[in-house]
Design a protein around this motif. Sequence first.
Motif, PDB file in Angstrom:
ATOM      1  N   ASP A  24       2.358  11.518  -5.138  1.00 34.66           N
ATOM      2  CA  ASP A  24       1.475  10.436  -4.720  1.00 34.66           C
ATOM      3  C   ASP A  24       0.314  10.402  -5.715  1.00 34.66           C
ATOM      4  O   ASP A  24      -0.540  11.279  -5.713  1.00 34.66           O
ATOM      5  N   GLY A  60       0.857  -1.189   0.000  1.00 38.38           N
ATOM      6  CA  GLY A  60       0.000   0.000   0.000  1.00 38.38           C
ATOM      7  C   GLY A  60       0.886   1.230   0.000  1.00 38.38           C
ATOM      8  O   GLY A  60       2.000   1.221   0.549  1.00 38.38           O
ATOM      9  N   SER A  61       0.424   2.321  -0.624  1.00 40.90           N
ATOM     10  CA  SER A  61       1.300   3.488  -0.713  1.00 40.90           C
ATOM     11  C   SER A  61       1.488   4.169   0.637  1.00 40.90           C
ATOM     12  O   SER A  61       2.488   4.849   0.859  1.00 40.90           O
ATOM     13  N   ALA A 111      -2.222   8.247  -6.100  1.00 42.34           N
ATOM     14  CA  ALA A 111      -3.199   7.234  -5.684  1.00 42.34           C
ATOM     15  C   ALA A 111      -4.486   7.257  -6.517  1.00 42.34           C
ATOM     16  O   ALA A 111      -5.194   6.251  -6.600  1.00 42.34           O
ATOM     17  N   TYR A 112      -4.775   8.415  -7.134  1.00 42.50           N
ATOM     18  CA  TYR A 112      -6.029   8.527  -7.909  1.00 42.50           C
ATOM     19  C   TYR A 112      -5.766   8.690  -9.408  1.00 42.50           C
ATOM     20  O   TYR A 112      -6.620   9.197 -10.139  1.00 42.50           O
ATOM     21  N   ASN A 163      -6.168  14.461  -2.943  1.00 38.08           N
ATOM     22  CA  ASN A 163      -7.018  14.273  -1.784  1.00 38.08           C
ATOM     23  C   ASN A 163      -6.577  15.336  -0.778  1.00 38.08           C
ATOM     24  O   ASN A 163      -5.387  15.422  -0.495  1.00 38.08           O
ATOM     25  N   SER A 191      -1.111   3.080  -6.543  1.00 38.44           N
ATOM     26  CA  SER A 191      -1.786   2.134  -5.672  1.00 38.44           C
ATOM     27  C   SER A 191      -2.935   1.473  -6.412  1.00 38.44           C
ATOM     28  O   SER A 191      -3.588   2.094  -7.237  1.00 38.44           O
ATOM     29  N   SER A 241      -5.398   0.433  -4.657  1.00 38.61           N
ATOM     30  CA  SER A 241      -6.490   0.580  -3.687  1.00 38.61           C
ATOM     31  C   SER A 241      -7.733   1.253  -4.245  1.00 38.61           C
ATOM     32  O   SER A 241      -8.848   0.763  -4.087  1.00 38.61           O
ATOM     33  N   LYS A 242      -7.541   2.398  -4.882  1.00 38.50           N
ATOM     34  CA  LYS A 242      -8.693   3.189  -5.291  1.00 38.50           C
ATOM     35  C   LYS A 242      -9.134   2.817  -6.710  1.00 38.50           C
ATOM     36  O   LYS A 242     -10.313   2.674  -6.972  1.00 38.50           O
ATOM     37  N   TYR A 286      -3.268  15.175   2.420  1.00 35.14           N
ATOM     38  CA  TYR A 286      -3.488  13.880   3.077  1.00 35.14           C
ATOM     39  C   TYR A 286      -2.678  13.858   4.384  1.00 35.14           C
ATOM     40  O   TYR A 286      -1.453  14.005   4.351  1.00 35.14           O
TER      41      TYR A 286
HETATM   42  C1  PLP Z   1      -6.108   6.401  -0.049  1.00 33.36           C
HETATM   43  C2  PLP Z   1      -4.865   7.161  -0.244  1.00 33.36           C
HETATM   44  C3  PLP Z   1      -3.625   6.537  -0.195  1.00 33.36           C
HETATM   45  C4  PLP Z   1      -3.484   5.170   0.397  1.00 33.36           C
HETATM   46  O1  PLP Z   1      -3.342   4.221  -0.471  1.00 33.36           O
HETATM   47  P1  PLP Z   1      -2.934   2.770  -0.030  1.00 33.36           P
HETATM   48  O2  PLP Z   1      -2.215   2.303  -1.241  1.00 33.36           O
HETATM   49  O3  PLP Z   1      -4.206   2.039   0.251  1.00 33.36           O
HETATM   50  O4  PLP Z   1      -2.060   2.816   1.176  1.00 33.36           O
HETATM   51  C5  PLP Z   1      -2.481   7.254  -0.524  1.00 33.36           C
HETATM   52  N1  PLP Z   1      -2.572   8.554  -0.834  1.00 33.36           N
HETATM   53  C6  PLP Z   1      -3.740   9.198  -0.856  1.00 33.36           C
HETATM   54  C7  PLP Z   1      -3.761  10.636  -1.195  1.00 33.36           C
HETATM   55  C8  PLP Z   1      -4.923   8.524  -0.558  1.00 33.36           C
HETATM   56  O5  PLP Z   1      -6.076   9.197  -0.541  1.00 33.36           O
END
Ligand code: PLP
Length: 392
Positions: free
Chosen positions: A205, A101-102, A207-208, A177, A236, A238-239, A127
């Motif tokens: 980062d 996870g990031s 993530a999105y 975020n 990531s 994750s999202k 964040y």
């Molecule tokens: C959700 C989120 C992450 C976390 O991602 P993981 O890979 O689940 O740890 C990282 N950076 C931001 C800005 C997020 O919103």
Amino acid sequence: MSFVSDKVSNLPPYLFSEIQQMKKKLQEDGVDVIDLGIGAPDLPTPDFIVDKLAEESKIPANHRYSAYSGSKEFREAVAHFYKKQYDVDLDTETEVLAVIGSKEGIANLMHATINPGDMVLVPDPGYPVYETAVHLAGGKSAALPLDDTNGYAPLYDHVDQESINQAKLMLLNYPGNPTAATANYDTFLKAVALSRANQLLLVNDAAYDMITFKGYKAPSVLQVPDAKELAVEFGSLSKSFNMTGWRIGYVVGNREVISALATFKSNIDTSQFLPIQKAAAAALRSDFSAVKKHNTIYQQRMEKLYKAFKKLGIKADKPNGTIFLWAKVPDGFTSMSFANKLLHEGGVIVTPGNAFGSRGEGYFRVALTVTSERLDDVIVRMSQLNLKEVTD
Ligand SMILES: *Cc1c(COP(=O)(O)O)cnc(C)c1O
């Protein structure tokens, strides 16, 4: 006497857990709480990824330790993704590292790159994990201000030269975020130039990166020529693939930094479960139709809420991506007083903007992670709250 380190006892209270306690209490009192506070997708992980995990889990060879840097298969899938999505070439041996996870990756990156007392520029609003990661590594953070006057691009002029001179690392987060702001290529071009001039390690980062709307495509910081000399980027699953609980992501770019982080991590963890890496590799090599389907859903939710906010006189910028809507609290409220009113009088949880830094004051963040029908309920409840009517 205390068994707890100063590092841990001096951490700021995690606002999200306080809100969750309040939620529990209201639910015990019978309130039907709608939670727009948590930034985690509500939709399930696509079937083909879950199936791949199930299949790979049955193979005994996959039950062993992974290579420290992640499996070759996963790192190759990340490189394939960067070539396809950004036309960026990556060396899978030296420029790609799997992370659990990031969030894990970012926290450990600080330990691998900064010394106690070093300064790190972190976006405000941003964040909260960034600031605590810097703190846990013994660093100092300085705010990199963002605001709506220029679409939340970094306001370098608002940072004193002293802080920039002292800084060793600068964090960016686009698509962002909590602001849902997106960057254009020029934002990254400027960030690379500033980092080069001031000898900063630049960290984006992303993530999105895949959650975007209406033809907008998020750029990568590594698209800037020679960015690898001073930048890394986190990604990531994750999202984009609704895999928050799976804990799999990656960091790519500068090989010295990747190698330092790999060395640091090799003393702490031994990478992620191989079947999870293999399932994530399948996701990164897929045609992204699942991602597009989810993006359509997020966009519809966003448009619905954006329209309703407009009617209620709540100002927001319409985002090009992410799972958030970032909006101004109505006149006469602070972030906290508005979030409290929504919670106690409407049973709706939003995150007060000041939870993301002082520049978030006056705003609130909505996560678009409930169904469209639930958003209809939110809209009804908010309209009954007697927020000031607009007459324009
Ligand atoms: C959700 C989120 C992450 C976390 O991602 P993981 O890979 O689940 O740890 C990282 N950076 C931001 C800005 C997020 O919103």
